[in-house]
Structure formats: C-alpha cells, structure tokens
Design a protein around this motif. Structure first.
Motif, PDB file in Angstrom:
ATOM      1  N   ALA A  77       0.945  -0.714  -0.003  1.00 22.83           N
ATOM      2  CA  ALA A  77       0.305  -0.031  -0.050  1.00 22.83           C
ATOM      3  C   ALA A  77       0.668   1.396  -0.092  1.00 22.83           C
ATOM      4  CB  ALA A  77      -0.905   0.228   1.211  1.00 22.83           C
TER       5      ALA A  77
ATOM      6  N   GLU B  23     -12.124   2.189  11.481  1.00 25.84           N
ATOM      7  CA  GLU B  23     -11.980   0.739  10.618  1.00 25.84           C
ATOM      8  C   GLU B  23     -13.184   0.522  10.606  1.00 25.84           C
ATOM      9  OE1 GLU B  23      -9.138  -2.521  11.956  1.00 25.84           O
ATOM     10  OE2 GLU B  23      -7.755  -1.156  11.400  1.00 25.84           O
TER      11      GLU B  23
ATOM     12  N   ALA C 111     -13.049   3.987   5.420  1.00 29.57           N
ATOM     13  CA  ALA C 111     -12.943   2.448   5.225  1.00 29.57           C
ATOM     14  C   ALA C 111     -14.046   2.610   4.008  1.00 29.57           C
ATOM     15  CB  ALA C 111     -13.260   1.525   6.272  1.00 29.57           C
TER      16      ALA C 111
ATOM     17  N   PHE D 107     -11.839   4.116   1.223  1.00 27.64           N
ATOM     18  CA  PHE D 107     -11.351   3.890   1.037  1.00 27.64           C
ATOM     19  C   PHE D 107     -11.398   2.354  -0.420  1.00 27.64           C
ATOM     20  CE2 PHE D 107      -8.498  -0.436   1.280  1.00 27.64           C
ATOM     21  CZ  PHE D 107      -7.413   0.180   0.165  1.00 27.64           C
TER      22      PHE D 107
ATOM     23  N   SER E  76      -4.468   4.337  -1.964  1.00 32.65           N
ATOM     24  CA  SER E  76      -3.638   3.451  -0.802  1.00 32.65           C
ATOM     25  C   SER E  76      -3.230   4.537  -0.165  1.00 32.65           C
ATOM     26  CB  SER E  76      -2.201   3.019  -1.976  1.00 32.65           C
ATOM     27  OG  SER E  76      -2.319   1.667  -2.938  1.00 32.65           O
TER      28      SER E  76
ATOM     29  N   ALA F 167      -5.627   4.554   2.519  1.00 32.79           N
ATOM     30  CA  ALA F 167      -5.487   3.290   3.489  1.00 32.79           C
ATOM     31  C   ALA F 167      -3.945   3.990   4.521  1.00 32.79           C
ATOM     32  CB  ALA F 167      -4.909   2.134   2.600  1.00 32.79           C
TER      33      ALA F 167
END
Length: 313
Positions: free
Chosen positions: A42, A240, A263, A266, A285, A288
C-alpha cells in the motif's frame, strides 16, 4: 566415555533449542503475508499513478496532496472522517457507558447474573454481515418489525425510513453497532471489576463508602486498565468501520454520502471505481496509509497519556 555422553547431551540440548525457534516460523510467515506485505504494498502503490490495475509513472506525494486538496476527493475524505469521529464518540458514550453500568450491576451478584452475561454476549456470536442484513430487514420502512411495532403502539409519527433518511441513517448504523458490541464491552469491564482486590472493597465499606461513592473513589481508578483497553479497541473499530456499513448501505455511503466512513471510501476508491480516475488505486493506497498512521499515532499517544495517569493515581 562419560565425557562423550556429556558432549552428546549438549548437542541434543542445542538441537532442541534450535527446534524451538522453528515453531514461530509458520505464524511469522502468515503475519508477513497478510499484514506486513499488504502494508508495504500500500505504501509503495501510493507513490505511483495508475491506469486501471496497471502501475504507471512515479508521482511521489501527489496522491496524498490530491487526497487532501483536490475535489471531490478532499470533500469526501473530510466528510467520511467526520462520520468516523461521530462513530467513536457515540460508541464511547452509548456502548461503553451502558456496558460499564451493566457490568457494575452484574458485579453486584444479582440473581440471574450469568444468564444476563450470556444474553448480552449472544449478538457477538453472529457474523457482522448477518447482523447487518437482519437489521436492514427490521428497519425496512414498509414491512420492517420496528415500524410495525410503532404502528401497533399508536406511534405513527415516529415511523421513518431509518436507512433512507440522511438525518437518521448513520446514527441508526452506529446504534446497531453499539448493540452488537455491547456484550464484549461488558465482559471487558466485568473482568476489570473482578480483578479489584476484595480486601480493598471490604475496607472501603467499613469506612462508609457505598454505591456511587464506592464506584467513583475506589473502583474507577482501579478500572483504568479496562477502560483504557476498551477506549483503544473502540477507537480502532470506529475508524475501521466497514462491514456493518457495507452490509446495511453498500459501498456508496448512501443516502447522499451520509453513511460514508474512511474504510468505505477507501474501498470505493481502490476497488469500486467510484470516479473512473486513473489514480484510484494510488489514492486508495494513500488513504489506507493515512488511516493506518492516524490510528497508530493516536493509539500510541493515548496509551502513553494513560500510563502517566496510572502512575499519578
């Protein structure tokens, strides 16, 4: 002869020691494959431009810059970040506050305490996806059990499209998450109460402490390790948050991005093709990595702060 046997015994002991070091290798391999490698990948991907799933030119920190400054990416990022903050605050107040109160009641050795512990923990045995779909059915505006019950009670004005209204959708999901996580939080707090030495409690009772005074003056300081654990776990889980939101509202943060979390955002950037932009994987990425660093830094600072508080107490 004796010396030869001694040498052989030493060799066997060395071989056993080396053999012991081999046991963690499978666990380290799995950890490296599913934790370390994705993290390194990532970080690497975030420095490149992408066309579909093909890596293009090296762009340095361009993806990070776009994430925070280029619309619509920056707007969606801060919108999702605000939802994660709300997620954390509500879980701390509703889930952990209620769990602490219920754990204190169960600790008083009331009748049926064991049955209560089992009942509170039962939802945790279900899959998050199953919980999401079950509650989606319960909250259905046409035939859902909640609106049917409200109709039976004569509370027609309270009926809503709980997941279809931007004003109620996110809070509804958060409260469902609180219901799901309540049992686990109760067990953590209950373990904290049970770890308090009985001698201290008895001594406090002899000094006249009882009820809320006992809880605030004696038990709360000794419960700080459990409170610290639940705060960290709640923070990580809140930032998360994905499975329950995805199960109940999909990957688009509907309605009108009102249930977007970092999340989910993402996932949409990296895999969902939300924008059709060639840098979607790079942006995903970068997001993240930012999320990972934010959680790590906040958790480290909080743990350091709480350790200092424990020493002061």
């Amino acid at each position: 002869m004796i010396q030869t046997e001694t040498v052989k015994q030493k060799k066997r002991k060395k071989q056993k020691r080396w053999g012991i070091h081999l046991f963690p290798i499978p666990a380290l391999f799995i950890y490296g494959l599913f934790i370390v490698y994705p993290l390194v990948a990532a970080i690497t991907y975030s420095f490149y431009d992408w066309k579909g799933i093909q890596k293009q030119a090296f762009v340095g920190l361009e993806n990070y810059k776009n994430l925070f400054t280029l619309e619509p990416f920056s707007g969606m990022f801060w919108n999702a970040f605000g939802h994660n903050v709300l997620y954390f605050v509500v879980q701390m107040v509703v889930q952990n506050g209620l769990a602490f109160f219920l754990a204190f009641i169960i600790f008083q050795k009331i009748r049926g305490a064991e049955l209560l512990k089992m009942a509170y923990f039962l939802p945790r045995l279900l899959s998050v996806i199953v919980v999401g779909f079950l509650w989606k059915l319960i909250l259905n505006p046409n035939f859902g059990a909640l609106n049917v019950i409200l109709s039976k009670l004569g509370l027609e004005s309270w009926k809503k499209a709980w997941l279809g209204d931007p004003d109620t959708a996110l809070m509804t999901i958060i409260l469902v998450n609180c219901w799901f996580g309540l049992g686990f939080a109760i067990l953590i707090f209950l373990a904290g109460f049970q770890s308090i030495p009985k001698e201290l409690i008895e001594a406090a009772r002899l000094d006249g402490a009882k009820g809320l005074t006992m809880l605030r003056r004696i038990m709360m300081p000794l419960m700080m390790p459990s409170i610290m654990i639940m705060t960290v776990l709640t923070f990580i889980q809140s930032f998360e948050a994905f499975e329950l939101v995805y199960a109940m509202q999909g990957s688009q943060g509907e309605p009108y991005r009102s249930t977007d979390t970092l999340a989910v955002y993402f996932y949409r950037l990296a895999f969902g093709g939300a924008t059709g932009d060639s840098t979607a994987i790079g942006l995903g990425s970068a997001l993240a990595v930012v999320l990972f660093l934010f959680i790590c830094v906040f958790t480290a600072l909080f743990l350091n702060y709480m350790k200092k508080k424990e020493v002061e107490m």
